[in-house]
Write a protein that holds these residues in place. Structure first.
Motif, PDB file in Angstrom:
ATOM      1  N   PRO A 406       0.841  -1.194   0.000  1.00  0.00           N
ATOM      2  CA  PRO A 406       0.000   0.000   0.000  1.00  0.00           C
ATOM      3  C   PRO A 406       0.880   1.248   0.000  1.00  0.00           C
ATOM      4  N   ALA A 407       0.533   2.202  -0.834  1.00  0.00           N
ATOM      5  CA  ALA A 407       1.354   3.415  -0.952  1.00  0.00           C
ATOM      6  C   ALA A 407       0.422   4.602  -1.184  1.00  0.00           C
ATOM      7  N   GLU A 408       0.930   5.800  -0.951  1.00  0.00           N
ATOM      8  CA  GLU A 408       0.065   6.978  -1.056  1.00  0.00           C
ATOM      9  C   GLU A 408       0.897   8.193  -1.429  1.00  0.00           C
ATOM     10  N   ARG A 409       0.338   9.037  -2.271  1.00  0.00           N
ATOM     11  CA  ARG A 409       1.005  10.311  -2.579  1.00  0.00           C
ATOM     12  C   ARG A 409       1.012  11.165  -1.304  1.00  0.00           C
ATOM     13  N   ALA A 410       2.076  11.926  -1.121  1.00  0.00           N
ATOM     14  CA  ALA A 410       2.178  12.729   0.103  1.00  0.00           C
ATOM     15  C   ALA A 410       0.995  13.681   0.230  1.00  0.00           C
ATOM     16  N   ALA A 411       0.525  14.234  -0.910  1.00  0.00           N
ATOM     17  CA  ALA A 411      -0.587  15.197  -0.852  1.00  0.00           C
ATOM     18  C   ALA A 411      -1.813  14.534  -0.213  1.00  0.00           C
ATOM     19  N   ILE A 450       4.294  10.686  11.366  1.00  0.00           N
ATOM     20  CA  ILE A 450       4.848  10.853  10.009  1.00  0.00           C
ATOM     21  C   ILE A 450       4.347  12.180   9.424  1.00  0.00           C
ATOM     22  N   LYS A 451       3.056  12.464   9.656  1.00  0.00           N
ATOM     23  CA  LYS A 451       2.477  13.692   9.107  1.00  0.00           C
ATOM     24  C   LYS A 451       3.193  14.923   9.688  1.00  0.00           C
ATOM     25  N   GLU A 452       3.397  14.906  11.000  1.00  0.00           N
ATOM     26  CA  GLU A 452       4.087  16.053  11.621  1.00  0.00           C
ATOM     27  C   GLU A 452       5.554  16.109  11.193  1.00  0.00           C
ATOM     28  N   GLY A 453       6.141  14.929  11.051  1.00  0.00           N
ATOM     29  CA  GLY A 453       7.530  14.868  10.584  1.00  0.00           C
ATOM     30  C   GLY A 453       7.650  15.459   9.184  1.00  0.00           C
ATOM     31  N   LEU A 454       6.725  15.089   8.314  1.00  0.00           N
ATOM     32  CA  LEU A 454       6.768  15.597   6.931  1.00  0.00           C
ATOM     33  C   LEU A 454       6.708  17.122   6.907  1.00  0.00           C
ATOM     34  N   ALA A 455       5.824  17.682   7.743  1.00  0.00           N
ATOM     35  CA  ALA A 455       5.693  19.146   7.779  1.00  0.00           C
ATOM     36  C   ALA A 455       7.019  19.763   8.236  1.00  0.00           C
ATOM     37  N   ALA A 456       7.623  19.176   9.270  1.00  0.00           N
ATOM     38  CA  ALA A 456       8.898  19.716   9.780  1.00  0.00           C
ATOM     39  C   ALA A 456      10.001  19.544   8.727  1.00  0.00           C
ATOM     40  N   PHE A 457      10.044  18.388   8.074  1.00  0.00           N
ATOM     41  CA  PHE A 457      11.108  18.145   7.083  1.00  0.00           C
ATOM     42  C   PHE A 457      10.948  19.080   5.878  1.00  0.00           C
ATOM     43  N   GLY A 458       9.677  19.428   5.573  1.00  0.00           N
ATOM     44  CA  GLY A 458       9.409  20.358   4.469  1.00  0.00           C
ATOM     45  C   GLY A 458       9.956  21.751   4.765  1.00  0.00           C
ATOM     46  N   ARG A 459      10.105  22.063   6.046  1.00  0.00           N
ATOM     47  CA  ARG A 459      10.716  23.358   6.395  1.00  0.00           C
ATOM     48  C   ARG A 459      12.246  23.265   6.308  1.00  0.00           C
ATOM     49  N   MET A 460      12.771  22.035   6.529  1.00  0.00           N
ATOM     50  CA  MET A 460      14.240  21.884   6.503  1.00  0.00           C
ATOM     51  C   MET A 460      14.749  21.745   5.067  1.00  0.00           C
ATOM     52  N   ILE A 461      14.033  20.970   4.256  1.00  0.00           N
ATOM     53  CA  ILE A 461      14.361  20.867   2.821  1.00  0.00           C
ATOM     54  C   ILE A 461      13.097  21.305   2.092  1.00  0.00           C
ATOM     55  N   LYS A 462      13.123  22.511   1.544  1.00  0.00           N
ATOM     56  CA  LYS A 462      11.915  23.065   0.927  1.00  0.00           C
ATOM     57  C   LYS A 462      11.430  22.138  -0.186  1.00  0.00           C
ATOM     58  N   GLY A 463      10.185  21.670  -0.068  1.00  0.00           N
ATOM     59  CA  GLY A 463       9.644  20.782  -1.102  1.00  0.00           C
ATOM     60  C   GLY A 463       9.695  19.311  -0.707  1.00  0.00           C
ATOM     61  N   PHE A 464      10.295  18.999   0.460  1.00  0.00           N
ATOM     62  CA  PHE A 464      10.374  17.590   0.889  1.00  0.00           C
ATOM     63  C   PHE A 464       8.972  16.985   0.987  1.00  0.00           C
ATOM     64  N   ASP A 465       8.014  17.827   1.385  1.00  0.00           N
ATOM     65  CA  ASP A 465       6.629  17.353   1.521  1.00  0.00           C
ATOM     66  C   ASP A 465       5.833  17.588   0.227  1.00  0.00           C
ATOM     67  N   MET A 466       6.513  17.588  -0.897  1.00  0.00           N
ATOM     68  CA  MET A 466       5.849  17.785  -2.201  1.00  0.00           C
ATOM     69  C   MET A 466       4.715  16.768  -2.393  1.00  0.00           C
ATOM     70  N   GLY A 467       3.658  17.201  -3.063  1.00  0.00           N
ATOM     71  CA  GLY A 467       2.482  16.343  -3.207  1.00  0.00           C
ATOM     72  C   GLY A 467       2.745  15.029  -3.912  1.00  0.00           C
ATOM     73  N   ASP A 468       3.679  15.013  -4.872  1.00  0.00           N
ATOM     74  CA  ASP A 468       3.923  13.807  -5.664  1.00  0.00           C
ATOM     75  C   ASP A 468       4.818  12.779  -4.968  1.00  0.00           C
ATOM     76  N   ALA A 469       5.489  13.184  -3.882  1.00  0.00           N
ATOM     77  CA  ALA A 469       6.344  12.207  -3.185  1.00  0.00           C
ATOM     78  C   ALA A 469       5.483  10.999  -2.807  1.00  0.00           C
ATOM     79  N   VAL A 470       6.083   9.813  -2.834  1.00  0.00           N
ATOM     80  CA  VAL A 470       5.290   8.598  -2.562  1.00  0.00           C
ATOM     81  C   VAL A 470       5.715   7.992  -1.229  1.00  0.00           C
ATOM     82  N   LEU A 471       4.732   7.635  -0.405  1.00  0.00           N
ATOM     83  CA  LEU A 471       4.990   6.956   0.859  1.00  0.00           C
ATOM     84  C   LEU A 471       4.546   5.501   0.708  1.00  0.00           C
ATOM     85  N   THR A 472       5.453   4.558   0.970  1.00  0.00           N
ATOM     86  CA  THR A 472       5.122   3.130   0.821  1.00  0.00           C
ATOM     87  C   THR A 472       5.222   2.463   2.196  1.00  0.00           C
TER      88      THR A 472
END
Ligand SMILES: Cc1cc2nc3c(=O)[nH]c(=O)nc-3n(C[C@H](O)[C@H](O)[C@H](O)COP(=O)(O)OP(=O)(O)OC[C@H]3O[C@@H](n4cnc5c(N)ncnc54)[C@H](O)[C@@H]3O)c2cc1C
Length: 532
Positions: A406-411, A450-472
């Motif tokens: 099972p996998a999901e787009r970050a968005a 994971i959701k909170e981590g993604l938000a924090a990581f998106g501030r550290m690397i701009k775009g890390f939480d991009m909608g197309d990223a895939v979570l498996t």
């Protein structure tokens, strides 16, 4: 002649390394002809300023005793005598070795334990439930392409252990001189020399397979016996001491000591050990998902306009954040790699990451994992193991019951909306990844983390939480959920002569620390017996 070490020598990343001679001249104020051969011993990348990316070097060089006496007062603080490499020479015991040492598990811990013993002339038998590397590779390919899992020969079980289908990163936090011996040994069996120099060395799965095959050859050449498709099913004891092992439910082999290097996936063996009265405890660990981005995006985020330069290779990252009182962090980042199906038992979906030596595949991946503590789950010895099994089974069901993950787009993951087909970033997991709502297989705390981590990581690397990223899902084999308790001598608390080592015993995490732990157990056995 005297050996000196010059540290903190920095050059632009694309400079010719021959310029180190000039830097050493500036640090020592020695005439050029007084500096002998220069050998780089450490190279690390400093990309904090993307407009001025540099390599930082340490290098050993020779000067004559006369030059040293004459000029050393003028040396900068970056120059010192080169430290002597510590010699690891185990003390040998007096007792004749009555029977072989049994080493169970041919992962890094078991291979290094068996190698340490065999090359010193000790009788040793190394067994593994899985198959030799070439057959194992075919079994793994069959799983990845046809979804047919061999529960005894897979990404977790077989010659080379869990690290064989990996990125082969050799970074470790342990400070033990044996770690250098591990790296040197890997080089002697075919790993590239650069791993002894790079601050963040990696071998790649393709090269690791050769290294593992050569290491087995060396153990056999030194007189050791190596057997595959040989599963430990029982431990024979007498008066609180190991006397032998049982293989495949039938064969019995006498041994003077046993090194238990079974890794973290052998749930059946853990349960067998608990049934025979060994002391096991639940251990904190972490679970989550694998995330994939385009490697070109990660390169740009780390190297700016120099992204893609061959001297820089594929960029890495390591990020940490918090979700309430829990740590959330990226784990085992694999640049230019693949998310791999790592199941070892029927009916479970497990992911992990792997790269080839070239690290040149399209996607970067890494785990995003959330800490789990035994106290969250009741504290029983198997509470974390059972939690892990439940997640892996839930992922299997959610994927459709055919080892699709099972996998999901970050968005969709972030917004909680219906999972859409993948676009932009295509998942690399095989047999296949299917779009699913990951809330259905992840516990609430893990999903939230994971959701909170993604938000924090998106501030550290701009775009890390991009909608197309895939979570498996699920990344569940980050470390052992169980510890096999051992005493100050490294033996199991309730069984003399049994040495639980490596990741499965709960005292190591990663290739190098597992190998070091295996070597230490071998040294303890060497201290008891003399070789023939
Ligand atoms: C896909 C993947 C990628 C990874 N990437 C990295 C990385 O890049 N860098 C890094 O440092 N670490 C990495 N790791 C972790 C690393 O592989 C482990 O930390 C390391 O292999 C642990 O070594 P070990 O010898 O303790 O156990 P393992 O390597 O797990 O070996 C245990 C062995 O015991 C055998 N065994 C189990 N039960 C029995 C039994 N009853 N009888 C006989 N044999 C048995 C198994 O078949 C296996 O071969 C990765 C792991 C995976 C799965």
């Amino acid at each position: 002649m005297m050996k000196l070490l010059a540290s903190n020598l920095d050059l632009p990343f694309n400079a010719d390394e021959s310029a180190l001679r000039l830097l050493i001249g500036a640090e020592t104020r020695l005439p050029a002809e007084s500096v002998g051969d220069i050998r780089i011993v450490r190279r690390s990348l400093d990309a904090r300023d993307k407009n001025d990316i540099r390599f930082i070097y340490s290098a050993v060089f020779e000067v004559s005793d006369a030059d040293y006496r004459k000029h050393s007062a003028r040396f900068s603080k970056n120059v010192a005598r080169a430290p002597e490499a510590p010699v690891i020479a185990p003390v040998t015991g007096d007792m004749p070795q009555p029977s072989p040492v049994a080493v169970i598990g041919a992962g890094p811990a078991g291979l290094f334990a068996a190698h340490t013993l065999a090359v010193r002339g000790y009788k040793v038998i190394l067994i593994d439930r899985g198959r030799p590397i070439d057959e194992r590779r075919r079994d793994v390919d069959t799983f990845w392409t046809e979804a047919k899992l061999d529960p005894e020969s897979n990404v977790m079980f077989g010659e080379g252990g869990a690290g064989t289908f990996s990125d082969g990163k050799l970074t470790t936090r342990i400070k033990d001189p044996r770690a250098d011996t591990v790296v040197e040994t890997l080089v002697s069996f075919g790993a590239p020399q650069r791993i002894a120099v790079d601050a963040k060395p990696h071998v790649g799965t393709d090269v690791l397979r050769t290294v593992v095959r050569n290491m087995r050859g060396a153990i056999e050449e030194a007189g050791g016996e190596v057997r595959f498709s040989a599963k430990l099913t029982g431990v024979l004891t007498d008066d609180g001491r190991v006397t032998g092992i049982e293989i495949n439910g039938s064969e019995r082999i006498e041994c003077c000591a046993a090194v238990l290097a079974i890794g973290q996936a052998a749930s059946d063996t853990y349960r067998m050990l608990a049934d025979m009265g060994l002391e096991l405890a639940a251990k904190p660990f972490a679970v989550g998902v694998r995330i994939e981005h385009p490697q070109s995006f990660i390169d740009r985020s780390q190297f700016g306009r120099f992204a893609g330069h061959p001297r820089l290779g594929a960029a890495e990252y390591r990020l940490t954040a918090r979700s309430g009182s829990r740590g959330v962090y990226t784990f085992c980042m694999c640049p230019g790699g693949f998310v791999v199906a790592s199941s070892s038992s029927p009916g479970e979906v497990v992911t992990n990451g792997m790269s080839y030596a070239a690290r040149d595949a399209e996607n970067a991946n890494s785990g995003i994992i959330v800490q789990v503590d035994p106290s969250d789950l009741g504290g029983e010895p198997f509470c974390c193991l059972e939690f892990r099994e439940k997640m892996e089974k839930a992922a299997f069901r959610l994927g459709g019951g055919d080892y699709s993950a099972p996998a999901e787009r970050a968005a969709d993951f972030i917004e909680g909306s219906a999972p859409q087909p993948f676009s932009g970033v295509m998942p690399t997991y095989r047999p296949q990844a299917v779009p699913r709502d990951l809330r259905k297989c992840l516990p609430g705390t893990v999903h939230r983390g994971i959701k909170e981590g993604l938000a924090a990581f998106g501030r550290m690397i701009k775009g890390f939480d991009m909608g197309d990223a895939v979570l498996t899902a699920v990344e569940s084999r980050t470390s052992s959920p169980v510890r096999i308790k051992r005493d100050e001598n490294g033996e199991a608390t309730r069984l003399k002569g049994l040495y639980p080592v490596g990741e499965g015993a709960g005292y190591a995490g990663g290739i190098v620390s597992a190998a070091v732990d295996g070597m230490k157990a071998a040294e303890r056995i060497i201290a008891l017996y003399k070789a023939e």
